[in-house]
Structure formats: structure tokens, C-alpha cells
Design an enzyme around this catalytic site. Structure first.
Site, short mmCIF file in Angstrom:
data_model
loop_
_atom_site.label_atom_id
_atom_site.label_comp_id
_atom_site.label_asym_id
_atom_site.label_seq_id
_atom_site.Cartn_x
_atom_site.Cartn_y
_atom_site.Cartn_z
N ARG A 84 21.06 34.92 0.73
CA ARG A 84 22.74 34.71 1.59
C ARG A 84 22.71 35.22 3.06
O ARG A 84 23.28 35.22 3.57
CB ARG A 84 23.75 35.24 1.17
CG ARG A 84 24.70 34.64 -0.05
CD ARG A 84 25.50 35.07 -1.22
NE ARG A 84 24.91 35.99 -2.42
CZ ARG A 84 25.40 37.17 -2.35
NH1 ARG A 84 26.06 37.37 -1.75
NH2 ARG A 84 24.52 37.71 -3.66
N GLY A 110 1.21 27.71 17.71
CA GLY A 110 1.81 26.42 17.56
C GLY A 110 2.93 25.89 17.45
O GLY A 110 4.06 26.74 16.53
N ILE A 111 3.87 25.33 18.15
CA ILE A 111 4.89 25.17 18.50
C ILE A 111 5.41 23.59 18.69
O ILE A 111 4.71 23.33 20.17
CB ILE A 111 5.61 26.04 19.80
CG1 ILE A 111 5.86 27.45 19.19
CG2 ILE A 111 7.52 25.59 19.70
CD1 ILE A 111 6.13 28.49 20.11
N CYS A 132 8.00 17.77 12.63
CA CYS A 132 8.37 19.08 13.89
C CYS A 132 9.38 18.25 14.87
O CYS A 132 9.07 17.08 15.26
CB CYS A 132 7.80 19.63 14.18
SG CYS A 132 7.34 20.42 15.47
N MET A 151 10.88 23.41 7.53
CA MET A 151 11.78 24.30 7.16
C MET A 151 13.17 24.61 8.34
O MET A 151 14.02 24.86 7.74
CB MET A 151 11.30 25.35 7.18
CG MET A 151 10.08 26.04 6.65
SD MET A 151 10.43 25.35 4.59
CE MET A 151 11.58 26.72 4.12
N GLY A 198 0.59 22.09 6.41
CA GLY A 198 2.17 21.01 5.80
C GLY A 198 1.34 19.45 4.91
O GLY A 198 1.57 19.50 4.07
N GLY A 221 4.54 19.75 14.78
CA GLY A 221 3.69 19.84 13.59
C GLY A 221 4.35 18.33 12.84
O GLY A 221 5.03 17.94 13.84
N SER A 222 4.13 18.25 11.84
CA SER A 222 3.86 16.40 12.01
C SER A 222 5.85 16.12 11.26
O SER A 222 6.26 15.40 12.08
CB SER A 222 3.30 15.88 10.24
OG SER A 222 3.67 16.31 9.05
N ASP A 264 -1.77 26.18 13.63
CA ASP A 264 -0.34 25.59 12.80
C ASP A 264 0.20 24.18 13.12
O ASP A 264 1.12 24.56 13.92
CB ASP A 264 0.71 26.69 12.67
CG ASP A 264 1.24 26.34 11.73
OD1 ASP A 264 1.04 25.40 10.78
OD2 ASP A 264 2.03 27.49 11.84
N GLU A 296 15.36 21.13 13.50
CA GLU A 296 14.41 20.61 14.15
C GLU A 296 13.05 20.43 13.52
O GLU A 296 11.68 20.24 14.07
CB GLU A 296 14.13 22.19 15.23
CG GLU A 296 15.46 23.14 16.14
CD GLU A 296 14.37 23.86 16.44
OE1 GLU A 296 12.77 24.18 17.10
OE2 GLU A 296 15.68 25.13 17.11
P1 XMP Z 1 1.87 20.17 9.02
O1 XMP Z 1 1.86 19.32 11.25
O2 XMP Z 1 0.82 20.13 9.03
O3 XMP Z 1 2.75 21.27 10.16
O4 XMP Z 1 2.93 19.01 8.83
C1 XMP Z 1 3.69 22.54 9.59
C2 XMP Z 1 3.90 23.55 10.16
O5 XMP Z 1 4.81 23.04 10.96
C3 XMP Z 1 5.84 23.76 11.49
N1 XMP Z 1 7.39 23.90 10.63
C4 XMP Z 1 7.57 23.74 11.15
N2 XMP Z 1 8.43 22.87 13.26
N3 XMP Z 1 10.99 22.01 12.55
C5 XMP Z 1 9.32 22.66 13.17
O6 XMP Z 1 9.44 22.09 14.62
C6 XMP Z 1 10.44 22.93 11.19
O7 XMP Z 1 11.46 22.03 11.10
C7 XMP Z 1 9.09 22.62 10.68
N4 XMP Z 1 9.04 23.32 9.64
C8 XMP Z 1 7.51 24.01 9.71
C9 XMP Z 1 5.01 25.00 10.45
O8 XMP Z 1 4.66 25.68 11.19
C10 XMP Z 1 4.50 24.45 9.66
O9 XMP Z 1 3.57 25.25 9.04
#
Ligand code: XMP
Length: 504
Positions: free
Chosen positions: A429, A315-316, A322, A416, A384, A319-320, A361, A438
Site C-alpha cells: 500500500r 539501461g533506460i 519498455c 513493471m 527479462g 527493455g523489450s 539491463d 511506461e
Molecule cells: P528485457 O529486454 O530483458 O528488459 O525484457 C528487462 C528490463 O526492462 C526494465 N523494465 C522496464 N522498463 N518500463 C520500462 O521502461 C517498464 O515497465 C519496465 N519493466 C522492466 C527493467 O530494467 C528490466 O530489468
């Protein structure tokens, strides 16, 4: 520029035989889990009897769900709660090693369902105090201690208060000699078995060989419990990075009993991740599960398969929180991605090659999407947003983790790679390499403690298994490969699928 892995090329050629290198226009469709739905099938099985059990290498989970390695999701409380529901949380990595390991240690050493610090009474307390405490807390069972030693239990519901206000607790308690007890070493399964099967055994206090009280277990808590264990300890995961120093986290994690190691990167198809995956696979051997990711192509799947990892995280851009797809352009819709990787997995297996399992994911925002992802070919999902709704979500040092808005509680949930999470990485650090966000920083509606609502989501996942007429994930995968299983909703269909009345 590196060419595509030759095995990946063969897999793509088998997947898409009509693509032509010399054609001017080559494009393949990509479908999300939001538009790919499934037909229902005949069943004679009670959905409640379905097994949600899954495996990642040597690790068994009773619920195929991992909590995402994110600072607003997976700290110690989420790790404790997730193992109780049979899954696991992956404790996020963007803190100093000692902080992450301290959180993992606390989670691994948790005794699931043990009420370690209940309200206790003394022998010379008055019954008046028991009555007041009962009316205030509605707890009916109190251990009676002298010093730290257990001497009896008082069961408030069995006492008629009138006329006894000044009696001592000692007079009405059930003395130790008549109590059933367990020791701190008693395995959870034994405790649950006793609570469910022995007569008059609603509660089991824990007492060591010196008589010291360590807490108690209640039948109501363990009745439906099916926690996930690894070597007798709650199932806990931790994320690591690609540096040499991250190997120390794995070594220490193994000493603690951490079961799952996730090489956590937004682009798993690169040499640092591949090198780290090889090192971690060798180090962990059969002592735990190794996962690497994230991937969004057959090329990455094949390259990570060669490292020997037990599973890849797929998954790239789904994410919700993302924005990666928007800001970098990359992205493979999840349904298509899982189907491609499922095909790649079967292809590698047929050639006798190592073929890691698939973890979906991103975008798994509830039980329905989990069922679709598993049906498409995932063995486990990572979530997430779904889990951020629990009281246990988040790491305590994050500011403004909860808020109340229009009478509803909300939990903070951020990517993240959101500005806030990037800034908070500064405590590690060595980890500041990212500056362009992102991901976004947002809120999800609070649903209360995970254990209070998970039963419902579990029932809905099983409901999905019921609609598909399958008893377990192996059967589910077969169903997902059936050519008549899937169909796609148009935009209008998606509108129809959504609730169309005002709900508040
Ligand atoms: P859900 O949809 O469950 O997705 O909220 C959680 C997953 O999103 C990824 N993730 C990110 N992807 N920017 C991104 O493009 C981010 O800042 C970010 N933070 C998390 C990650 O794979 C997570 O498990």
C-alpha cells in the site's frame, strides 16, 4: 538545476573531445546491441572450456546472468532455477516485505537438484505395483520406506517382471545396508563428486542420523551442474526500494542468507537512490553484493560509484516491454552506454577511485546479445524477456500467467510499469506512486523448464567466446577494447542477419 558531476564532465570531455560548448549543434551517435557486431578472431581454445565466471563484489557467479526483478520473471521458482544454472534471480520488490522475504527464504533454503518428494514404495507393496508405476512414470528408481525411514531402494530397470508380480518389494529391493547414502548436511560438491566418481553410484539417497529419508540426488541431474552459491546457500538476490522500511528487508535478507541487494529504480541518478545505496553498502559490508540503478549516463555512474556499490545497472529505455523512451523521450542505446561506462570505469580506476562493475539491463533477449554486452564491457547482464520464456517465470498470484495459442504455450511478460503491474502493486500500500504506464503487457513463447534449454544458450554464449578467441570475461573485455573488434550493421545488414525463409 544541478550541474553535471565534475568528474563526469572530465570523462565526457575525454570521450568526446570534439564537442564544443559554443557550437550550435552538438549530438553524439548512440548504437544499440542490435546493430553493433564483432569480428571473429583466431582461436586454439575449445569454446566449451571457456569460463563464464563473473563477480559482483564478494559474490561469484558461474553464469553472468541475472533474472530481472519483475513480477512475471523472478519469484521463488526462477530464483531456484537461476542459481542452478550458476546465475541468480533478483526477486521483485512490489509486494509486502513478508511476502518477498518468504519467497527469498524458500529459494535460499533450496537444495539444488535434490528430488525431495520422489514416488516411494513400501516393503510389502507388490512388484506388480512397481511395474505399473515404472510404465506410467518411466522413473526407474524408487526409495522404499517404513514410516518415514529409508529401508532400501528398488531399481525397476534391473527387474525382469515375469513371474514376480506377486513378490514383495522387500524381496527385490537393495537393502539399506548395501546402499550408499549421504546426510542432509553433506555439501553439494561432495555429493556431485561421489556421483561422478564412485563406482555404481547413479543415485544417492539422503538420510538423516535417525534414518529419516529426505530425498535423493541423481547423477544425470548433477553431471553438468555448476550452481552458484553464497556461503553454502543458493545464490539469490532481492530488489528493494528507497524507503527506510526497505532497510528492514535488507536486514532480514542478510539473516536469511540472501546474497545480492538491488536498489531498484527506473532513474538511479537521484538523491533517494544515492542515500539508500550508501546505507545498504554500509549495512551489507562484505556479506553480499550491492547493486544500484538504473543509469544511462556517466554522470549517474560517477555519482553511484561514490556510494561504494559493487555494480551499477545500466539501461533506460532498452527493455523489450519498455515504452519509457517513447513516452518520456529519454534513452541511450545499450552498446554506446556500456562503452561510455566502460571508459568511465577505467578512468575512475586510473585515478584510484572506486569504480563499480557494469550490469547491462534491457534488450538482452538471448545469448548473442549477452555476448555483445559483455564484450562491450558489461560484467553481467540482466534479462527479462529471455528468461520469461521458462516454465519457472512469474509470481504465482498473477492471473493468466500462461496461455495456449495455436497449439503453443505462451508465458505472460509485462513491464513493471505496465498498467497491470502498477495495479498489482496495490498489495504494497505504500508503493503506489506511479500512475502513467511506461511499459506494456505481453507474451513470450514458452520454452519449457529453464534447465531443459539453458545448456543450449550456454553453449551459444561460449560459441561467442570461441568466435572472439577468448577464454574468460577478462579476456573478452580486452577484446572489446581492441579498436578492430567492432563494426556496425546498417538497416540492410540487420535484415540480412535475420532469418529470411519461412520457418512454419
Ligand atoms: P528485457 O529486454 O530483458 O528488459 O525484457 C528487462 C528490463 O526492462 C526494465 N523494465 C522496464 N522498463 N518500463 C520500462 O521502461 C517498464 O515497465 C519496465 N519493466 C522492466 C527493467 O530494467 C528490466 O530489468
Amino acid at each position: 538545476m544541478h550541474p553535471m558531476h565534475p568528474v563526469a564532465q572530465m570523462i565526457y570531455a575525454a570521450l568526446y573531445p570534439n564537442l564544443d560548448e559554443n557550437a550550435a549543434v552538438n549530438i553524439t551517435p548512440g548504437y544499440t546491441l542490435y546493430e553493433a557486431s564483432y569480428r571473429e578472431f583466431y582461436t586454439e581454445t575449445d569454446p566449451k572450456a571457456a569460463s563464464l565466471e563473473t563477480r559482483i563484489g564478494p559474490v561469484t557467479m558461474n553464469t553472468p546472468v541475472l533474472a530481472a526483478a519483475m513480477d512475471t520473471v523472478s519469484g521463488t521458482p526462477m530464483a531456484q532455477a537461476m542459481s542452478k544454472i550458476g546465475g541468480a534471480a533478483v526477486i521483485f520488490r512490489h509486494r509486502l516485505a513478508k511476502t518477498q522475504l518468504a519467497w527469498a527464504k524458500e529459494a535460499v533454503n533450496t537444495k539444488p537438484f535434490l528430488k525431495a518428494k520422489p514416488i516411494c514404495l513400501r516393503m510389502n507393496d507388490r512388484i506388480r505395483k512397481v511395474e505399473e508405476t515404472y510404465k506410467r512414470t518411466h522413473h526407474s528408481t524408487y526409495p522404499v520406506l517404513e514410516g518415514k525411514k529409508l529401508v532400501g531402494m528398488i531399481f525397476a530397470r534391473d527387474i525382469s517382471w515375469e513371474g514376480k508380480e506377486e513378490h514383495s518389494v522387500a524381496k527385490w529391493m537393495k537393502p539399506l545396508k548395501h546402499l550408499k547414502t549421504v546426510s542432509p548436511e553433506t555439501p553439494f560438491e561432495t555429493i556431485r563428486h561421489r556421483l561422478l566418481n564412485e563406482k555404481n553410484c547413479r543415485v544417492l539417497p539422503v538420510m538423516d542420523k535417525n534414518g529419516i529419508f529426505h530425498g535423493m540426488y541423481f547423477v544425470k541431474d548433477v553431471r553438468h551442474a555448476n550452481p552458484a552459491w553464497h556461503n553454502g546457500k543458493p545464490l539469490v538476490g532481492m530488489a528493494i526500494g528507497v524507503h527506510n522500511r526497505d532497510i528492514l528487508r535488507v536486514k532480514r535478507g542478510l539473516q536469511l542468507g540472501v546474497a545480492i541487494y538491488v536498489i531498484d529504480s527506473s532513474h538511479g541518478n537521484c538523491s533517494p537512490v544515492i542515500k539508500q545505496a550508501k546505507r545498504v553498502v554500509k549495512l551489507v559490508a562484505d556479506r553480499g553484493a550491492v547493486i544500484a540503478g538504473n543509469v544511462a549516463s556517466v554522470d549517474s555512474y560517477v555519482r553511484l560509484a561514490e556510494t561504494g556499490v559493487h555494480a551499477v545497472k545500466a539501461g533506460i529505455g532498452s527493455g523489450s516491454i519498455c515504452t519509457t523512451s517513447q513516452v518520456t523521450g529519454v534513452g541511450v542505446p545499450m552498446w554506446t552506454l556500456i562503452r561510455e561506462l566502460r571508459f568511465a570505469q577505467k578512468y575512475l580506476k586510473a585515478k584510484g577511485l572506486h569504480a563499480p562493475d557494469i550490469i547491462a539491463d534491457g534488450g538482452i533477449s538471448g545469448p548473442g546479445f549477452a555476448v555483445r554486452a559483455l564484450l562491450a564491457g558489461a560484467h553481467t547482464v540482466m534479462a527479462g524477456e529471455w528468461l520469461a520464456a521458462a516454465n519457472e517465470s512469474g509470481s504465482p498470484e498473477i492471473k493468466n500467467l500462461r496461455r495456449e495459442i495455436n497449439g503453443f504455450m505462451e508465458n505472460r511478460y509485462r513491464g513493471m510499469a505496465s498498467v497491470g503491474a502498477i495495479n498489482d502493486r496495490s498489495s504494497d500500500r505504500y508503493g503506489i506512486t506511479k500512475s502513467a504506464p511506461e511499459g506494456v503487457d505481453g507474451w513470450v513463447r514458452n520454452r519449457g523448464p529453464l534447465l531443459d534449454w539453458w545448456d543450449k544458450d550456454d553453449e551459444l554464449m561460449r560459441g561467442g567466446f570461441g568466435h572472439l578467441g577468448v577464454k574468460n570475461i577478462t579476456e573478452l573485455h580486452k577484446r572489446g577494447d581492441d579498436p578492430y573488434t567492432w563494426l556496425r550493421f546498417s538497416g540492410a545488414g540487420q535484415q540480412q542477419m535475420a532469418v529470411r525463409v519461412t520457418t512454419s
